[in-house]
Design an enzyme around this catalytic site. Structure first.
Site: not given
Ligand code: APR
Length: 173
Positions: A34-36, A26, A13, A123, A119-121
């Site tokens: 993760g994506v954050d 978060n 992304i 969370y 939320s699919t990572g």
């Molecule tokens: N581009 C697109 N999607 C991504 C990327 C990227 N660069 N990196 C990770 N993802 C995907 C993951 O594969 C997953 O499908 O983003 C989705 C969400 O996963 P997370 O990033 O773990 O987010 P989430 O499950 O919402 O958990 C949020 O994780 O990173 C911390 O600060 C964040 O505490 C919060 C929690």
């Protein structure tokens, strides 16, 4: 046709050439993994500096910042629900994330917006349940509003991509 305005891609992304990307943050909005983590790394330290002025974000809500070093002009930060088995309004809160982001996008006259699979990572929200919620909410929003030209779902892995692709096919019947 609304579905022509929805696209599913596999990729990163932070590389998307769109007006806004959505961050799965978060509630502190102070970064994470993760994506954050990827978005903060790509945007640079000014993103965190602006996030520090936002004073947190509740689950289901969203807040907007500039994109700084990202190709996207804006980042819309939303906080998805943590999956706790499905009896804690997780599905309703996930749906609200998509609506909150699209509402902000419309008010900022954003025409193209990319979503991760919120939320699919970390969370833990099962992607088979998250994908139809995400697509359903976006479809419903686009049906009533013309302003947003395109919504792109950016899936980071092949498994999630196939799940979203399957959901779109099921939506078209
Ligand atoms: N581009 C697109 N999607 C991504 C990327 C990227 N660069 N990196 C990770 N993802 C995907 C993951 O594969 C997953 O499908 O983003 C989705 C969400 O996963 P997370 O990033 O773990 O987010 P989430 O499950 O919402 O958990 C949020 O994780 O990173 C911390 O600060 C964040 O505490 C919060 C929690």
């Amino acid at each position: 046709m609304v579905l022509e305005r929805i696209k599913i891609v596999q990729g990163d992304i932070t590389k998307q050439q769109v007006d806004a990307i959505v961050n799965a943050a978060n509630s502190s909005l102070l970064g994470g993994g993760g994506v954050d983590g990827a978005i903060h790394r790509a945007a640079g330290p000014q993103l965190l500096a602006e996030c520090q002025t936002l004073n947190c974000c509740a689950t289901g809500e969203a807040k907007i910042t500039r994109g700084y070093n990202l190709p996207a002009k804006w980042v819309i930060h939303t906080v998805g629900p943590i999956w706790r088995g499905g009896d804690n309004r997780e599905e309703e809160l996930l749906a609200r994330c998509y609506r909150s982001c699209l509402t902000i996008a419309e008010s900022y006259e954003i025409k193209t917006i990319a979503f991760p699979a919120i939320s699919t990572g970390a969370y833990g929200f099962p992607v088979e349940r998250a994908a139809p919620i995400a697509l359903g909410e976006v479809k419903q929003f686009l049906e009533s509003k013309e302003a947003i030209a395109q919504v792109i779902f950016v899936c980071f892995g092949a498994d999630k991509y196939h799940c979203y692709d399957k959901s779109v096919k099921e939506m078209t019947g």
